[in-house]
Design a protein around this motif. Structure first.
Motif, mmCIF file in Angstrom:
data_model
loop_
_atom_site.group_PDB
_atom_site.id
_atom_site.type_symbol
_atom_site.label_atom_id
_atom_site.label_comp_id
_atom_site.label_asym_id
_atom_site.label_seq_id
_atom_site.Cartn_x
_atom_site.Cartn_y
_atom_site.Cartn_z
ATOM 1 N N VAL A 1 102.951 -49.091 77.995
ATOM 2 C CA VAL A 1 102.065 -48.147 78.818
ATOM 3 C C VAL A 1 102.472 -46.978 79.081
ATOM 4 O O VAL A 1 101.489 -45.950 79.166
ATOM 5 N N HIS B 1 103.889 -47.019 90.917
ATOM 6 C CA HIS B 1 103.120 -48.212 90.404
ATOM 7 C C HIS B 1 104.542 -49.012 90.031
ATOM 8 O O HIS B 1 105.437 -48.532 89.422
ATOM 9 N N HIS C 1 106.603 -52.693 89.219
ATOM 10 C CA HIS C 1 106.444 -53.850 88.361
ATOM 11 C C HIS C 1 107.613 -55.018 88.788
ATOM 12 O O HIS C 1 108.865 -54.514 88.537
ATOM 13 N N VAL D 1 100.234 -48.972 93.401
ATOM 14 C CA VAL D 1 99.648 -49.931 92.523
ATOM 15 C C VAL D 1 100.797 -50.779 91.972
ATOM 16 O O VAL D 1 101.984 -50.510 91.782
ATOM 17 N N THR E 1 101.948 -54.386 90.047
ATOM 18 C CA THR E 1 101.945 -55.273 88.773
ATOM 19 C C THR E 1 102.986 -56.392 89.063
ATOM 20 O O THR E 1 104.163 -56.344 88.949
ATOM 21 N N VAL F 1 97.141 -54.697 90.086
ATOM 22 C CA VAL F 1 96.828 -54.898 88.551
ATOM 23 C C VAL F 1 97.300 -56.175 88.064
ATOM 24 O O VAL F 1 98.647 -56.630 88.107
ATOM 25 N N VAL G 1 93.649 -55.493 83.556
ATOM 26 C CA VAL G 1 94.027 -54.623 82.514
ATOM 27 C C VAL G 1 94.729 -55.453 81.465
ATOM 28 O O VAL G 1 96.089 -55.757 81.688
ATOM 29 N N SER H 1 94.949 -50.077 77.144
ATOM 30 C CA SER H 1 95.248 -50.407 78.372
ATOM 31 C C SER H 1 95.783 -49.146 79.217
ATOM 32 O O SER H 1 95.377 -49.329 80.496
ATOM 33 N N ALA H 2 96.574 -48.269 78.537
ATOM 34 C CA ALA H 2 96.842 -47.073 79.386
ATOM 35 C C ALA H 2 95.817 -46.326 79.881
ATOM 36 O O ALA H 2 95.667 -45.831 80.943
ATOM 37 N N LEU I 1 94.545 -48.010 82.886
ATOM 38 C CA LEU I 1 95.388 -47.661 83.916
ATOM 39 C C LEU I 1 95.054 -46.391 84.423
ATOM 40 O O LEU I 1 95.215 -46.093 85.768
ATOM 41 N N ARG I 2 95.013 -45.533 83.865
ATOM 42 C CA ARG I 2 94.810 -44.089 84.037
ATOM 43 C C ARG I 2 93.395 -44.018 84.930
ATOM 44 O O ARG I 2 93.629 -43.139 86.101
ATOM 45 N N TYR J 1 94.234 -45.402 88.426
ATOM 46 C CA TYR J 1 95.006 -44.252 89.144
ATOM 47 C C TYR J 1 94.205 -43.412 89.514
ATOM 48 O O TYR J 1 94.406 -42.999 91.092
#
Length: 421
Positions: free
Chosen positions: A31, A107, A109, A129, A131, A169, A193, A394-395, A398-399, A402
């Motif tokens: 991503v 973001h 993770h 954000v 995940t 997410v 997503v 997917s990206a 995400l954009r 954002y």
């Protein structure tokens, strides 16, 4: 837009399939690549695990991996990493300050990175954000009886992130339901997503490709092959496949079957010896072959060499291996857990199995191994199914998330103090 991604416990450029590197690594790097290609500047912060890495790795234009020294390079398990969160955060803050960097959004993770991101959110006044990728409450619910339970400390940290992140997410609607059920998450804070697959790399190839793949791996051309790809840990269920294969041979000792297990040890019981011992105990040494983790450009050969890819995990937030296998033209037999019912189109691109008993898995494998027409048709359908998922899509989602998050007003320390008073 400039994004600070945090992947503290594992670097996105490490080899998936060993140690703590797995599907999350694949997710983060792919991503991030696509976000960079869509005009977003991305810095991924991870903990340095060897001095030869260098502090800054330029992956491609607009995408860097920043290695932060926090604790010894080697010898720290994932369970010990909470002791280094302060050192990691301090090193990250120092790097940002020394290089005069400014970010629009964070973001994180996994829960360890989330705790760091939560602190930076309040320090920098930026939206967070998060995940999770996996959740302690869900892993404990689905773990095998002899697997190690996730700690209450982790669950508490995850609850804090659910309560404080601006956007959560998730990979699937099921994961969204898990957050609401186990962590009382606000549904309005959750965005779904779906992950993707590299459908330019993972392709079916031709019959000649399959033959070459088998020759390179030393697999008889006329044998039926079932492959497992992933970390060797109880939660991924490699022992389920081994026992199912043994059951198939018990039913038919003349069956021409080979099992490939590609991956490295991971987790608290980080050793592959228990799986080797199980193979010997079941008299399967001539039929099971263990392979070290492979980079994606080599992994495609294993997918092509297999007639079936087995994904017997006790839970998966999505199941990237299942998607990669299907993109390579190989049907999948997977556990009916987590996001796997989305990754696999049941009855069209593979089968889903209830539970993890050797008998149930042997039944499902036998149905496809013994029905060439159905198996081949599923492999063809699998390619079209996998094509629905892409990292670029997917990206792009995400954009958009954002951009929406940038409108969130993060209270500064004075506002939080006034609210607390």
């Amino acid at each position: 837009m400039r994004i600070a991604m945090i992947s503290m416990h594992t670097s996105p450029i490490e080899q998936p399939g060993s140690g703590d590197a797995g599907g999350m690594n694949v997710y983060v790097i792919n991503v991030a690549r696509q976000l960079a290609r869509q005009g977003v500047d991305v810095d991924i912060y991870t903990r340095a695990t060897r001095p030869s890495q260098g502090e800054i790795v330029e992956v491609e234009p607009r995408l860097r991996v920043i290695n932060i020294v926090a604790g010894p390079y080697e010898g720290l398990s994932k369970e010990e990493l909470p002791t280094q969160m302060v050192a990691f955060t301090g090193g990250l803050v120092q790097f940002v300050k020394c290089h005069g960097l400014h970010y629009d959004l964070i973001h994180s993770h996994y829960w360890l990175s989330g705790q760091v991101g939560w602190l930076l959110r309040d320090l920098w006044g930026l939206p967070l954000v998060h995940t999770a990728h996996t959740l302690a409450a869900v892993k404990n619910q689905y773990r095998s009886g002899d697997d190690t339970q996730e700690s209450e400390a982790r669950r508490i940290c995850e609850q804090q992130l659910v309560d404080n992140a601006d956007v959560l997410v998730v990979n699937t609607e099921q994961e969204a339901r898990d957050l609401i059920r186990h962590y009382d998450a606000d549904p309005s804070h959750i965005q779904v997503v779906s992950p993707g697959a590299d459908t330019e790399l993972f392709t079916p190839g031709s019959d000649r490709n399959t033959e070459r793949s088998r020759r390179e791996l030393g697999i008889p051309l006329h044998a039926k092959v079932v492959a497992f790809v992933g970390r060797l840990q109880k939660f991924k269920g490699p022992d389920v496949l081994i026992r199912a294969a043994a059951e198939l041979f018990r039913r038919d000792p003349e069956r021409n079957l080979r099992v490939i297990i590609c991956g490295g040890p991971s987790g608290a019981d980080a050793s592959s010896e228990s799986y080797h011992a199980l193979v010997r105990e079941l008299g399967m040494s001539c039929h099971v072959r263990f392979l070290q983790p492979r980079p994606p450009e080599e992994l495609v050969s294993i997918y092509r060499a297999a007639d079936i890819v087995a994904v017997p995990s006790y839970n998966e937030s999505f199941g990237l291996v299942a998607l990669e296998a299907q993109a390579s033209g190989t049907p999948v037999v997977a556990a009916r857990v987590g996001g796997l019912p989305i990754a696999v189109a049941e009855g069209e691109t593979g089968e889903l199995v209830e539970g993890h008993s050797a008998a149930a898995w042997a039944d499902a494998l036998a149905r496809l191994l013994d029905d060439d027409d159905t198996r081949i048709a599923m492999g063809e359908a699998a390619v079209h199914h996998a094509a629905r998922f892409s990292w670029a899509a997917s990206a792009s989602l995400l954009r958009d998330i954002y951009q929406q998050a940038l409108a969130i007003e993060v209270p500064d320390c004075h506002q939080r103090h006034a609210a607390g008073a």
